[in-house]
Design an enzyme around this catalytic site. Sequence first.
Site, short mmCIF file in Angstrom:
data_model
loop_
_atom_site.label_atom_id
_atom_site.label_comp_id
_atom_site.label_asym_id
_atom_site.label_seq_id
_atom_site.Cartn_x
_atom_site.Cartn_y
_atom_site.Cartn_z
N GLU A 74 0.81 -1.22 0.00
CA GLU A 74 0.00 0.00 0.00
C GLU A 74 0.85 1.27 0.00
O GLU A 74 0.73 2.12 0.88
CB GLU A 74 -0.93 0.00 1.23
CG GLU A 74 -2.03 -1.02 1.15
CD GLU A 74 -3.16 -0.63 0.20
OE1 GLU A 74 -3.02 0.38 -0.52
OE2 GLU A 74 -4.18 -1.35 0.21
N GLU A 104 -4.06 -10.37 -0.25
CA GLU A 104 -4.95 -10.29 0.91
C GLU A 104 -6.35 -10.63 0.43
O GLU A 104 -6.77 -10.16 -0.63
CB GLU A 104 -4.96 -8.88 1.53
CG GLU A 104 -3.61 -8.48 2.11
CD GLU A 104 -3.59 -7.06 2.67
OE1 GLU A 104 -4.64 -6.50 3.01
OE2 GLU A 104 -2.47 -6.52 2.75
C1 IPT Z 1 -5.24 -3.56 3.58
C2 IPT Z 1 -3.85 -3.47 4.11
O1 IPT Z 1 -2.93 -3.88 3.15
C3 IPT Z 1 -3.65 -4.31 5.33
O2 IPT Z 1 -2.43 -3.92 5.93
C4 IPT Z 1 -4.77 -4.12 6.28
O3 IPT Z 1 -4.82 -2.80 6.68
C5 IPT Z 1 -6.04 -4.48 5.60
O4 IPT Z 1 -6.24 -3.67 4.51
C6 IPT Z 1 -7.26 -4.27 6.47
O5 IPT Z 1 -7.18 -4.87 7.71
S1 IPT Z 1 -5.53 -2.03 2.77
C7 IPT Z 1 -7.24 -1.87 2.54
C8 IPT Z 1 -7.57 -0.43 2.33
C9 IPT Z 1 -7.69 -2.63 1.37
#
Ligand code: IPT
Length: 988
Positions: free
Chosen positions: A421, A500
Amino acid sequence: MPAPAYLSDTAPGSGARVAPRSWLRSDAPALSLDGTWRFRLSPTADLPEDVAGPALDDSGWDELAVPAHWVLQGDGEYGRPIYTNVQFPFPLDPPHVPDENPTGDYRRTFELPADWPEGARTVLRFDGVESLYRVWLNGAEVGIATGSRLAQEFDVTDLVRPGTNHVAVRVHQWSPASYLEDQDQWWLPGIFRDVTLVARPVDGLQDVWLRTGWAGGDGWVEPELTADDAAFPVTLRIPSLGVETVWTRPADVGRVEVGPVEPWTAETPRLYDATVESTGETVSLRLGFRTVEIRGDRFLVNGERVVFHGMNRHEAHPVRGRVFDEQHAREDLARMKRFNVNAIRTSHYPPHPRLLDLADELGFWVILECDLETHGFEKNGWTRNPSDDPAWRDAYLDRIERTVERDKNHPSIVMWSLGNESGTGANLAAMSAWVHARDSGRPVHYEGDYTGEYTDVYSRMYSTVPETEQIGTDGSTAPLLGCTPAQGARQRTKPFLLCEYAHAMGNGPGALDQYEALVDAHPRLHGGFVWEWRDHGILTRTADGTPFYAYGGDFGEVVHDGNFVMDGMILSDDTPTPGLYEFAAMASPVRFTFDDAVGVTVANRRHSAATDDLRFDWRVEHDGRIVARGVLAVPPIPAGSSARVELPAIAVAPDAETWLTVEAVLAAATSWAPEGHVVASAQADRSAQALGGAAPAAPRITGWRDAEGSLTLGSAAFERGRLVRLAGRAVSGPRLELFRAPTDNDEGSAFSDPTGSDGAVPGVSSASLWRAHGLDRLVHRLVAVQEAPGALRTLTRVSAADSALSLTVETVWALVGDELELRVEIEPSAGWPTVWPRIGVRFNLPDGGEPIPGAEWFGLGPRESYPDSIQAARLGRYTASVDELSVPYARPQETGHRSAVRELTVGGLALRAFPDGRGRLPGFVLTRHTPQQLAAAEHPHELPASQTTYLFLDAAQHGLGSRACGPDVWPEFSLRPEARTLRVRFGS
Ligand code: IPT
């Protein structure tokens, strides 16, 4: 006076920093400087440099442990942790940071061992300090370094001296580097990894890289040595392979063929001990032979496609924070293995180096991520984002070099990730170019490169099921996020992974199985990494001493992101959540498909290991009671293949449900699980008749007349139409309940599928709609009470303040033989919008001196399940205490629903449930708190003391989804307003 200039400098460091190198096991002398240091905390960075001088009297200073985070030491006297996700806890004013900058001064002395090698160089090594630190040895400045989760070595050869030495470190919590370290986690300053003084013998090995490869059964080593000529001859030994190769001169160093070897994979983590011995130093490594490559849109190791069943792993511990504890890490990784996790993304920084030794040893595919995130710049449209600003180029390159160099020897690492990010820009492209030049053996990952300008795999986070399907579908031209059609076409030529997905916050996630089905159907899709492995709760206490796991806001932070840091598959105290069991079922390496005849097809979904480590147990149950069991003879099935096996003859009960269960269990103990550990299971319904076929017709009752409603039916007593006693105890109900304490996903509003496939209202959470429609505050009006011989009937109108929407609830109680039947008809008025959390009824069971101990049931279990998270549930007979039935999520919310219940005993109350007209069985929830009480509490310890147990019979529950940060509940599992029937019989 302004803070020192280095606190406005984008350079990664200065002074005697030396080039990064591998974290090696060496016989060169080393002296740990971990332990107790003198410590002084100042609120600002504008301090005299008196910290450096050996003469300074620090006897009045405190003592602090190294490694540790100072905010987690003492009882708040060194400040408190701060949790933010995307937000910066300081003004967006790069590269500057405020003067309010907690600064810790550390001092200690050490004795240089008498046998410290003469003529050797000496380096002072820091494995992790957050965030910027300045180092002095014997009063002279050594240098400045940044990169909180990166290792640094300073050359102190000219400063170190025999006898007593004095080392001082000044650590600033905030620095320009903080702009590059905006990961979603606690800000935890301090020296939190080891500090070591390391001798570097002149004829030693400055660095060693033993690159390995494997193909067609044979392995090889491609060595790279960094050493002076004096170090030669150098010998490589791999005793178990009979390898002993001597290189007499640097020019001799070259590829070594080692012949037949077992390859390293995450499933078969075969390691070979090796040593590299120079004139003055011997280093030991554990080699795994494997070849990583991308062929077309396939990501392959040893020629076979890899499917990631992965977890995003932060370093988080409720007491230690990011301080490493090897025993705990080993248990953590063993737990992952037990839950069929085969991959780790080290979100969002390199872990303690030992973690990777454990990953090599236990077997994980690792995406090793650099310590980089600039997410807070997104808010202003990425204006001044360091990722595209030449002033930060050196800092970016320094970070990736330190990342790759430290960990390059690990076979478990199969991809490098530039960070998380951080928008996009030339500095990221420069990092990628550096990796490509340095390590051609591993591809580069970075999710933010949407258009694929400088990365080797296509990666996304939280894409919906339909979008993910479009990414994987050959020939699809559906638009991809941020891409022109041509860029989209380019991305589709690469392997795809979800770095993710399945945001595991609170109760959830749903739909894991839908993503997995895509991976099976589209080979371009290589699986993904759940966000995330564990909750980051910090163990603390209330004013009255009650311990609890804190999240954002609990330490009085000025800006924070609440419980968004509690989004793990395991709770802060390591308890696996039901979501993790769901994951294990989804990711199981073996799949069973039953056929109508007498066979089961066993599919081995592994990368490369056969099934000969597994035993296949079967059992037959009649109404949940075992009547036969045995072991299936399954031949070893190679990876990617399947075999059909005949099942034994099954005794089908004429009047009970007959179910067959097959389990793949470990035939022998491993380093991560005992013999008998279940890695996969499946059930098949072999009942003589379809579920519900055996259900008796509802009694036909005639002769209804209006009545006052005070009567006794079997063990049930009613007053004015209302149940007051049942089975010898005070009971009230059934009372309609449509509300559930919103889960974190129910509260989510940010995400919805742009295609609208998830039905979510953009920007509006389900929970806010439920509250707007008054589902949490329904009121009831008894409309009619009627009696017939042996029966009682009530009609109730249910609605909310200021609402014209309503439901009519009809209850019919009737004695049937020695049982008491209850039928509840729930009928919504026209016009109910959106979704409902549940359609159920509640019974109150006041303690009356005898609290309900728990439940015994025949139905799905043993853990909670919801329509889109039910793959792990198995039909059986289960027992659990009331406490065991609920999961103590960090923020109280809906929990405990057991699906498809056939029989249930709660205290002295026993009931049988019948399927409704469409064959659907109810679920139940047994809890000490109402949904309204759960919804009002921010932490478990805030729940009020309870004198009542509540039993909910749910005709239906809404799915879970993952909308806290991802898609809403899939339409199929969304509970739309609808009429429902509940039908149960109580033993009287
Ligand atoms: C995404 C991040 O990469 C991760 O670190 C964590 O914050 C997660 O979201 C949420 O828990 S960023 C999100 C705006 C898609």
